[in-house]
Motif scaffolding. Structure first.
Motif, PDB file in Angstrom:
ATOM      1  N   ALA A  75      -0.351  15.097  12.882  1.00 45.14           N
ATOM      2  CA  ALA A  75      -0.324  14.616  11.491  1.00 45.14           C
ATOM      3  C   ALA A  75       0.438  13.292  11.400  1.00 45.14           C
ATOM      4  O   ALA A  75       0.069  12.408  10.626  1.00 45.14           O
ATOM      5  N   CYS A  76       1.496  13.152  12.204  1.00 49.48           N
ATOM      6  CA  CYS A  76       2.275  11.904  12.227  1.00 49.48           C
ATOM      7  C   CYS A  76       1.403  10.751  12.735  1.00 49.48           C
ATOM      8  O   CYS A  76       1.414   9.655  12.173  1.00 49.48           O
ATOM      9  N   LYS A  77       0.652  11.016  13.794  1.00 44.41           N
ATOM     10  CA  LYS A  77      -0.202   9.977  14.382  1.00 44.41           C
ATOM     11  C   LYS A  77      -1.293   9.541  13.402  1.00 44.41           C
ATOM     12  O   LYS A  77      -1.599   8.352  13.306  1.00 44.41           O
ATOM     13  N   ARG A  78      -1.875  10.501  12.680  1.00 41.39           N
ATOM     14  CA  ARG A  78      -2.917  10.147  11.699  1.00 41.39           C
ATOM     15  C   ARG A  78      -2.338   9.277  10.581  1.00 41.39           C
ATOM     16  O   ARG A  78      -2.913   8.257  10.213  1.00 41.39           O
ATOM     17  N   LEU A  79      -1.187   9.703  10.045  1.00 42.08           N
ATOM     18  CA  LEU A  79      -0.564   8.936   8.973  1.00 42.08           C
ATOM     19  C   LEU A  79      -0.115   7.565   9.481  1.00 42.08           C
ATOM     20  O   LEU A  79      -0.289   6.560   8.792  1.00 42.08           O
ATOM     21  N   MET A  80       0.400   7.511  10.689  1.00 42.51           N
ATOM     22  CA  MET A  80       0.836   6.247  11.283  1.00 42.51           C
ATOM     23  C   MET A  80      -0.319   5.242  11.334  1.00 42.51           C
ATOM     24  O   MET A  80      -0.159   4.083  10.960  1.00 42.51           O
ATOM     25  N   GLY A  81      -1.470   5.700  11.783  1.00 45.22           N
ATOM     26  CA  GLY A  81      -2.633   4.815  11.872  1.00 45.22           C
ATOM     27  C   GLY A  81      -3.056   4.293  10.510  1.00 45.22           C
ATOM     28  O   GLY A  81      -3.330   3.102  10.351  1.00 45.22           O
ATOM     29  N   GLU A  82      -3.083   5.172   9.526  1.00 43.30           N
ATOM     30  CA  GLU A  82      -3.453   4.750   8.169  1.00 43.30           C
ATOM     31  C   GLU A  82      -2.410   3.814   7.569  1.00 43.30           C
ATOM     32  O   GLU A  82      -2.738   2.811   6.945  1.00 43.30           O
ATOM     33  N   PHE A  83      -1.146   4.166   7.753  1.00 44.43           N
ATOM     34  CA  PHE A  83      -0.050   3.381   7.187  1.00 44.43           C
ATOM     35  C   PHE A  83      -0.063   1.955   7.743  1.00 44.43           C
ATOM     36  O   PHE A  83       0.031   0.988   6.994  1.00 44.43           O
ATOM     37  N   SER A  84      -0.208   1.830   9.052  1.00 45.62           N
ATOM     38  CA  SER A  84      -0.149   0.511   9.683  1.00 45.62           C
ATOM     39  C   SER A  84      -1.331  -0.377   9.297  1.00 45.62           C
ATOM     40  O   SER A  84      -1.216  -1.601   9.315  1.00 45.62           O
ATOM     41  N   GLN A  85      -2.459   0.230   8.912  1.00 41.40           N
ATOM     42  CA  GLN A  85      -3.657  -0.532   8.556  1.00 41.40           C
ATOM     43  C   GLN A  85      -3.869  -0.666   7.052  1.00 41.40           C
ATOM     44  O   GLN A  85      -4.774  -1.374   6.613  1.00 41.40           O
ATOM     45  N   ASN A  86      -3.049  -0.004   6.261  1.00 39.71           N
ATOM     46  CA  ASN A  86      -3.219  -0.012   4.814  1.00 39.71           C
ATOM     47  C   ASN A  86      -3.041  -1.427   4.262  1.00 39.71           C
ATOM     48  O   ASN A  86      -2.122  -2.143   4.650  1.00 39.71           O
ATOM     49  N   LYS A  87      -3.902  -1.812   3.349  1.00 38.85           N
ATOM     50  CA  LYS A  87      -3.869  -3.172   2.777  1.00 38.85           C
ATOM     51  C   LYS A  87      -2.926  -3.286   1.580  1.00 38.85           C
ATOM     52  O   LYS A  87      -2.525  -4.385   1.204  1.00 38.85           O
ATOM     53  N   ASP A  88      -2.563  -2.170   0.971  1.00 39.28           N
ATOM     54  CA  ASP A  88      -1.719  -2.210  -0.231  1.00 39.28           C
ATOM     55  C   ASP A  88      -0.228  -2.130   0.067  1.00 39.28           C
ATOM     56  O   ASP A  88       0.581  -2.761  -0.615  1.00 39.28           O
ATOM     57  N   ILE A  89       0.162  -1.372   1.065  1.00 44.14           N
ATOM     58  CA  ILE A  89       1.582  -1.181   1.366  1.00 44.14           C
ATOM     59  C   ILE A  89       2.309  -2.502   1.620  1.00 44.14           C
ATOM     60  O   ILE A  89       3.426  -2.689   1.118  1.00 44.14           O
ATOM     61  N   PRO A  90       1.715  -3.463   2.342  1.00 46.01           N
ATOM     62  CA  PRO A  90       2.428  -4.735   2.539  1.00 46.01           C
ATOM     63  C   PRO A  90       2.768  -5.468   1.232  1.00 46.01           C
ATOM     64  O   PRO A  90       3.731  -6.234   1.182  1.00 46.01           O
ATOM     65  N   LYS A  91       2.014  -5.213   0.175  1.00 43.77           N
ATOM     66  CA  LYS A  91       2.293  -5.861  -1.113  1.00 43.77           C
ATOM     67  C   LYS A  91       3.641  -5.425  -1.678  1.00 43.77           C
ATOM     68  O   LYS A  91       4.264  -6.168  -2.437  1.00 43.77           O
ATOM     69  N   LEU A  92       4.075  -4.218  -1.345  1.00 45.81           N
ATOM     70  CA  LEU A  92       5.336  -3.685  -1.863  1.00 45.81           C
ATOM     71  C   LEU A  92       6.464  -3.710  -0.833  1.00 45.81           C
ATOM     72  O   LEU A  92       7.625  -3.504  -1.188  1.00 45.81           O
ATOM     73  N   ALA A  93       6.131  -3.945   0.414  1.00 46.51           N
ATOM     74  CA  ALA A  93       7.110  -3.827   1.504  1.00 46.51           C
ATOM     75  C   ALA A  93       8.337  -4.721   1.310  1.00 46.51           C
ATOM     76  O   ALA A  93       9.451  -4.338   1.670  1.00 46.51           O
ATOM     77  N   LYS A  94       8.152  -5.882   0.719  1.00 45.33           N
ATOM     78  CA  LYS A  94       9.277  -6.816   0.536  1.00 45.33           C
ATOM     79  C   LYS A  94      10.351  -6.254  -0.381  1.00 45.33           C
ATOM     80  O   LYS A  94      11.496  -6.696  -0.362  1.00 45.33           O
ATOM     81  N   ASP A  95      10.022  -5.252  -1.168  1.00 46.31           N
ATOM     82  CA  ASP A  95      10.971  -4.656  -2.105  1.00 46.31           C
ATOM     83  C   ASP A  95      11.656  -3.413  -1.550  1.00 46.31           C
ATOM     84  O   ASP A  95      12.368  -2.722  -2.273  1.00 46.31           O
ATOM     85  N   PHE A  96      11.432  -3.120  -0.266  1.00 43.27           N
ATOM     86  CA  PHE A  96      12.018  -1.948   0.380  1.00 43.27           C
ATOM     87  C   PHE A  96      12.690  -2.333   1.686  1.00 43.27           C
ATOM     88  O   PHE A  96      12.373  -3.350   2.284  1.00 43.27           O
ATOM     89  N   VAL A  97      13.572  -1.473   2.136  1.00 38.42           N
ATOM     90  CA  VAL A  97      14.085  -1.508   3.496  1.00 38.42           C
ATOM     91  C   VAL A  97      13.401  -0.350   4.209  1.00 38.42           C
ATOM     92  O   VAL A  97      13.484   0.798   3.761  1.00 38.42           O
TER      93      VAL A  97
END
Length: 185
Positions: A75-97
């Protein structure tokens, strides 16, 4: 016109070379460290250890997203693959550590397993390591509130985290536990 060779015997030249070399080396080390902490979750994000993430979050006043996973977990590997390729998460990443905890790096403190030690878990914490219980996967199973089966669920929670923090210039400040909602993203 022939240029003179760089002379290290001149103290000023040696000092300047040392400063430039050290500044470039430290940048390369920080980038290499961040990439090695990515561990497949996205080299394009800036990753930190838990202690470094807590320290940075206190300085920059940002929420921390902690990912707890294991290398052997499907389950970690599946989520990791989706997370790393997601186009929306980078839009918010600058506001997180971003903090990435793998295998034995998982803290023993029970606050990092508020409803169990399943994996993967994604927790949102403040700079004092307080897990923000209202920031959980509302689309997930009620017994596993910090388990995310896809990256879109993570993105939705990231947006909700930011809606409970308000902006003052370049700083994001946490609201009270009530989680007052401000302008939508």
């Amino acid at each position: 016109m022939m240029m003179a060779p760089f002379n290290f015997n001149n103290g000023l030249n040696l000092a300047l070379f040392s400063i430039v070399f050290l500044s470039l080396s430290s940048r390369v080390c920080v980038e290499a460290s961040s990439k090695s902490l990515a561990r497949g979750w996205g080299d394009h994000f800036e990753w930190h250890s838990l202690s470094d993430g807590l320290e940075l979050a206190a300085k920059v006043n940002k929420p921390i997203m902690v990912i707890i996973h294991k290398t052997w977990c499907g389950a970690c590997k599946r989520l990791m693959g989706e997370f790393s390729q997601n186009k929306d998460i980078p839009k918010l990443a600058k506001d997180f550590v971003f903090v990435n905890l793998e295998n034995d790096e998982e803290p023993e403190d029970n606050k990092y397993a508020p409803d169990g030690g399943y994996i993967p878990r994604i927790l949102f914490v403040d700079s004092k390591a307080n897990v923000k219980g209202r920031h959980l996967n509302e689309q997930g199973h009620h017994k596993y509130r910090y388990f995310y089966s896809n990256a879109d669920q993570v993105f939705i929670t990231m947006k909700k985290v930011l809606l409970t923090w308000h902006y003052h210039g370049d700083k994001i400040e946490p609201d009270g536990e009530g989680g007052q909602v401000y302008d939508e993203l």
